[in-house]
Write a protein that holds these residues in place. Structure first.
Motif, PDB file in Angstrom:
ATOM      1  N   THR A   1       0.836  -1.209   0.000  1.00  0.00           N
ATOM      2  CA  THR A   1       0.000   0.000   0.000  1.00  0.00           C
ATOM      3  C   THR A   1       0.867   1.255   0.000  1.00  0.00           C
ATOM      4  OG1 THR A   1      -1.602  -1.244   1.300  1.00  0.00           O
ATOM      5  CG2 THR A   1      -1.933   1.111   1.147  1.00  0.00           C
ATOM      6  N   GLN A   2       1.904   1.262   0.827  1.00  0.00           N
ATOM      7  CA  GLN A   2       2.771   2.440   0.886  1.00  0.00           C
ATOM      8  C   GLN A   2       3.455   2.682  -0.456  1.00  0.00           C
ATOM      9  OE1 GLN A   2       2.396   4.326   3.588  1.00  0.00           O
ATOM     10  NE2 GLN A   2       1.012   2.678   4.197  1.00  0.00           N
TER      11      GLN A   2
ATOM     12  N   LYS B   1       1.002   4.019  -2.857  1.00  0.00           N
ATOM     13  CA  LYS B   1       0.634   5.391  -2.492  1.00  0.00           C
ATOM     14  C   LYS B   1       1.716   6.406  -2.840  1.00  0.00           C
ATOM     15  CE  LYS B   1      -1.590   6.372   1.344  1.00  0.00           C
ATOM     16  NZ  LYS B   1      -1.857   6.270   2.807  1.00  0.00           N
TER      17      LYS B   1
ATOM     18  N   ASP C   1      -6.368   3.752   1.418  1.00  0.00           N
ATOM     19  CA  ASP C   1      -5.731   2.525   1.908  1.00  0.00           C
ATOM     20  C   ASP C   1      -6.634   1.311   1.775  1.00  0.00           C
ATOM     21  OD1 ASP C   1      -4.297   4.718   2.830  1.00  0.00           O
ATOM     22  OD2 ASP C   1      -3.442   3.561   4.474  1.00  0.00           O
ATOM     23  N   SER C   2      -7.930   1.560   1.803  1.00  0.00           N
ATOM     24  CA  SER C   2      -8.850   0.426   1.819  1.00  0.00           C
ATOM     25  C   SER C   2      -9.113  -0.141   0.434  1.00  0.00           C
ATOM     26  CB  SER C   2     -10.167   0.845   2.459  1.00  0.00           C
ATOM     27  OG  SER C   2     -10.693   1.940   1.744  1.00  0.00           O
ATOM     28  N   THR C   3      -8.738   0.613  -0.601  1.00  0.00           N
ATOM     29  CA  THR C   3      -9.012   0.155  -1.963  1.00  0.00           C
ATOM     30  C   THR C   3      -8.203  -1.090  -2.294  1.00  0.00           C
ATOM     31  OG1 THR C   3      -9.143   2.468  -2.490  1.00  0.00           O
ATOM     32  CG2 THR C   3      -9.256   0.966  -4.327  1.00  0.00           C
ATOM     33  N   LEU C   4      -6.995  -1.142  -1.730  1.00  0.00           N
ATOM     34  CA  LEU C   4      -6.057  -2.160  -2.150  1.00  0.00           C
ATOM     35  C   LEU C   4      -6.465  -3.573  -1.755  1.00  0.00           C
ATOM     36  CD1 LEU C   4      -3.881  -1.208  -3.883  1.00  0.00           C
ATOM     37  CD2 LEU C   4      -2.240  -1.629  -2.067  1.00  0.00           C
ATOM     38  N   TYR C   5      -7.174  -3.706  -0.640  1.00  0.00           N
ATOM     39  CA  TYR C   5      -7.568  -5.065  -0.262  1.00  0.00           C
ATOM     40  C   TYR C   5      -8.445  -5.692  -1.338  1.00  0.00           C
ATOM     41  CZ  TYR C   5      -9.496  -9.110   1.975  1.00  0.00           C
ATOM     42  OH  TYR C   5      -9.861 -10.410   2.222  1.00  0.00           O
TER      43      TYR C   5
END
Lengths: 200, 106
Positions: B29-30, B33, B40-44
């Motif tokens: 995620t980092q 980004k 952050d929640s999109t990636l799951y």
């Protein structure tokens, strides 16, 4: 809200999905919090946003996947979709095609009807002409004159009588043409409506 | 950034990052980004979708007394990434053609 509140809310919102799927999500976010470090907890919660939104995002993704895995409904949906697309693409060809066909039919029907009227009118005119001519024949030869006048009268009567069936032909052919095209329209509309009903 | 990132571009970015080596959710995620601003929640959801399509696999590795879940790109994931790369090239060229008034590639 701390991370436990966050995870609890997420867990509650996802109560409708399979427990193992839910555990995976909760595990992911639990690990995420740990990796970010305790000092970042507030930031992470802020960045992640509302757990309800996250849950809804996940549920909608799941719903899309399920609809993909149901080939029957998708095929129906696709066929409706393609009918609409094909209809849109067919418009530039379809509309002129139907219009020119209608135009051709109307023109040919009109010319047939017109020629029928012209021939009956010609018969009437010929009849009148014969009656007129008979006036000059009468003083010369009475029987010939009477015969000519009679033939003229018959022709005038015949011409007038002919107008009645010609009228019928004219009305029938034009209603027939307009029926074809309005039927076509209704038919197409019915088909589209049926497909849409199947889809929903 | 003004431009919105669609699902397939996001998939492509995640696959690209993973093609440089397996990594775990937070680190991934980092990294994403750093390039693009996503929540952050999109990636799951992205990771899960890619996993379901067998473009990536997961494995757990012990770290500081707990498990860390790593995401690893599969061979079909690498194929998909190549596909995305070539599609992106085509897409990028056509966009540039429009943005620069058709002077590119002419």
């Amino acid at each position: 809200m701390n991370k436990f509140d966050f995870l609890n809310k997420l867990n509650n919102k996802l109560s409708s999905i399979l427990p193992e799927e839910r555990k995976e999500i909760i595990d992911y976010y639990t690990e995420y919090f740990i990796e970010a470090g305790e000092h970042n907890e507030e930031n992470v919660i802020k960045e992640l946003g509302n757990p309800v939104v996250i849950a809804n995002q996940y549920l909608s993704e799941l719903a899309i996947k399920e609809s993909k895995e149901n080939p029957v409904s998708i095929r129906k949906g696709l066929s409706a979709f393609w009918i609409i697309i094909l209809g849109i693409f067919a418009l530039p060809i379809g509309v002129p095609l139907v219009a020119s066909l209608a135009f051709a039919l109307v023109i040919s029907a009109a010319s047939i009807v017109l020629s029928l009227y012209i021939s009956s009118i010609t018969i009437i005119i010929a009849g009148i002409f014969l009656v007129f001519i008979s006036m000059f024949i009468l003083p010369i030869g009475f029987p010939t004159g009477i015969l000519t006048m009679g033939i003229g009268g018959v022709l005038v009567g015949l011409g007038i009588l002919l107008i009645v069936p010609i009228n019928v032909v004219a009305i029938k052919s034009f209603t027939w043409i307009s029926n074809i095209f309005s039927k076509n329209k209704n038919g197409g509309y019915k088909i589209a409506k049926k497909t849409l009903k199947q889809k929903y | 950034m003004n431009f919105q990132l669609g699902a397939s571009l996001l998939d492509a970015c995640v696959l690209a990052v993973l093609s440089n080596g397996s990594t775990y959710g937070y680190s991934l995620t980092q990294k994403i980004k750093e390039i693009i601003n996503i929540s952050d929640s999109t990636l799951y959801t992205v990771l899960r979708r890619l996993q379901k399509e067998n473009y990536l696999e997961t494995y757990d590795e012990a770290f500081e007394g707990r498990n860390r879940r790593y995401y690893e790109i599969t061979s079909s994931g690498l194929n998909k990434l190549d596909e995305y790369k070539s599609e992106w090239k085509t897409f990028k060229n056509s966009i540039e053609k429009i943005l620069h008034g058709g002077f590119i590639n002419e």
